[in-house]
Each structure stands twice: as structure tokens, then as C-alpha cells.
Design an enzyme around this catalytic site. Sequence first.
Site, short mmCIF file in Angstrom:
data_model
loop_
_atom_site.label_atom_id
_atom_site.label_comp_id
_atom_site.label_asym_id
_atom_site.label_seq_id
_atom_site.Cartn_x
_atom_site.Cartn_y
_atom_site.Cartn_z
N ASP A 40 8.54 -8.16 -1.57
CA ASP A 40 8.87 -8.36 -0.37
C ASP A 40 8.90 -9.71 0.29
O ASP A 40 8.72 -10.70 -0.50
CB ASP A 40 7.72 -7.61 0.70
CG ASP A 40 7.67 -6.07 0.56
OD1 ASP A 40 8.72 -5.60 0.24
OD2 ASP A 40 6.64 -5.44 0.35
N TYR A 68 -1.25 -8.01 -9.62
CA TYR A 68 -1.07 -8.90 -8.44
C TYR A 68 -2.27 -9.29 -7.85
O TYR A 68 -3.53 -9.05 -8.29
CB TYR A 68 -0.71 -7.98 -7.37
CG TYR A 68 0.64 -7.14 -7.40
CD1 TYR A 68 1.72 -7.87 -6.87
CD2 TYR A 68 0.74 -5.97 -8.09
CE1 TYR A 68 3.00 -7.10 -7.01
CE2 TYR A 68 1.85 -5.46 -8.17
CZ TYR A 68 3.15 -5.79 -7.78
OH TYR A 68 4.34 -5.25 -7.77
N ASP A 82 1.62 -4.50 6.63
CA ASP A 82 1.53 -5.68 6.13
C ASP A 82 1.28 -6.73 7.47
O ASP A 82 1.61 -6.20 8.58
CB ASP A 82 2.34 -6.24 5.14
CG ASP A 82 3.68 -6.18 5.65
OD1 ASP A 82 4.25 -6.25 6.67
OD2 ASP A 82 4.68 -6.08 4.51
N ARG A 181 0.63 -2.79 -0.31
CA ARG A 181 0.50 -2.29 0.94
C ARG A 181 -0.56 -1.06 1.35
O ARG A 181 -0.93 -0.97 2.29
CB ARG A 181 1.69 -2.44 1.92
CG ARG A 181 2.49 -3.91 1.93
CD ARG A 181 3.62 -3.83 2.92
NE ARG A 181 4.70 -2.99 1.75
CZ ARG A 181 6.01 -2.53 2.12
NH1 ARG A 181 6.32 -2.82 3.57
NH2 ARG A 181 6.78 -1.98 1.52
#
Length: 302
Positions: A40, A68, A82, A181
Site C-alpha cells: 500500500d 512485517y 489503516d 490491516r
Amino acid sequence: MTRSGLILVDKPAGLTSHDVVARVRRLAATRKVGHAGTLDPMATGLLILGLNSSTRLLTYIVGADKEYRATIRLGATTTTDDADGEIVDRASIDELDLVTDGAVRSGIEALTGEIEQVPSSVSAIKVDGKRAYARVRAGEEVVLAARAVTVSEFELLTTRREGDAIDLDVRVVCSSGTYIRSLARDLGAGLGVGGHLTALRRTRVGAYDVHDAHGLDTLDPGAALIPAVEAAIRLFPRLDLTEQQAIDLTHGRGIHVADWAADDAGPVAAVAPTGHLVGLVEFRGKDARTLVNFPSDEIAAS
């Protein structure tokens, strides 16, 4: 530039994955550039690009596990799960005070392992041929079906309590198709205070680490390129071919490898005596056939 290979980019915030691809196309002077897994615009970190025929390797990289680092904010729900979305619900300070460290750990544990996850409605998943986020932007209500994903590690690194929010720094290792998310949203929902993602950085994709990635502003595609043969043997078992085997595979013929003893059927990186990548093959017993061939014109330039 006609060479084939992979480039590891450390994507900055504010750019889409397509923006990065477009810039590398200009720098490398080729239209044949693709990426292995969207990030993103808010996210940073490892974006793996394939140039020319090595875009064929991306299919096999997309499915690799990913790691991540992220920050989850408890206390508010947003339209996009988010920080780019609008806040639609906010918990009171009293409600946040009831969220104990033990409850957070239990919530994280509940989202670890094989789970059913509903992707964010603004994901890139296609619904009847159109991206979900495009349907949302057009005013449609989109509810995606739950899918099975694996969160192999969900580690709480730091907790910060600041007034009307609790920020959690976490590390997540997960299967392809997992939405961080959605983990933030579901963790907040399970704790009764809502949650969303405020920071996301991809640190690893399969065998590739962000520490080996290059900044986009100073990227030199020629210097950064991982040749196709190096990329392939890092991803797959290696088969060293005879000259005749290389010729046969190049012309689409199968080969017999009497001393092949590996358990994996494929893919296997088939390497010519000259050291170049002929292609990827799969085995049926001792017989191998081509899955992906690499063109000789790019071999000569690599």
C-alpha cells in the site's frame, strides 16, 4: 537494458507499487517490469521487481511467506483499517483503561496460527473483475469472504499508552494473502475498542531481506540487478545440465537425469554449463520437463 533478473527495492511511503514499477521501467529502459506482491502507499519496505524474462520468476515469489514490522493503534476504527481512512468509531479513555496487557497478549494469540481472515474492503482483491477498493471508492458496499491464512508468528515488541490510544509495535510472519490491516482491525474488535494500522514495513519475502534492498532515489538498475540464474538458485534446487541437456530443454524437449535424487518435483533451476539459466523444470521421477524457459538473447546480455 536487455538483461534479465530481480531488483530489490526499499519502497518509500507515499508511492504505490505501480509508481515504483513505472520509475524502474524508465531507469532500466524496458517495459517488462513487474513486482511480487503489492505494498500500500502507506507501507514501506521490500518490493521485489522482475525485469524482462525474470518477471516469470515472480509467480513463484508471490506465494512465499512474508515478514512485517507494524504499529497497531487500539482505540479507533477507520474506514480502511489503516491511518489513511476516516475514523468511524472511537473508544473512550475509560474503555482503553480496561484493556490490560494480558488481554492484548491473549488477543494476539487468538490471531496466531491458521485463522480465517476477512480482507479489508479496500484491498486489491477483484470482485467480479473489479478491484474491491475501486468499488468502495465508487460508493459500493463491499464485504469480502473470509479466507484461510497462516500467521506463524505474531510478536508484541512494544506497548505505548498515550491518552486516547494504545500503540502496539509488532512483528508478523505470515503466509501470502494475509492482510496486516485486517489483523489490526480484528485485534481491536476482539478487545472491544477498535483498532487500525498506523505503520507497516515489509522486511522479508521468502529468501529475500529488506537489508539487501536499494533505495529508489539512488537506484542504479544495472548495479542492483540480481541475474536470473542467481535469483533462481536462491529460490529453487539447482540442476547442472550437460550441453546436450541444455540444448534439449531450450528446444522444448524433455530430459532424463539418471542421478536425480531430490525429493522435490519442482520447480528446479536448470543451469547450463556456461552458467546461464536455461529455465525452470519439474521432475516426474527421473524425467524433467520445462516449466519456464529463458530466452537466449537475454542470456547473452546477462
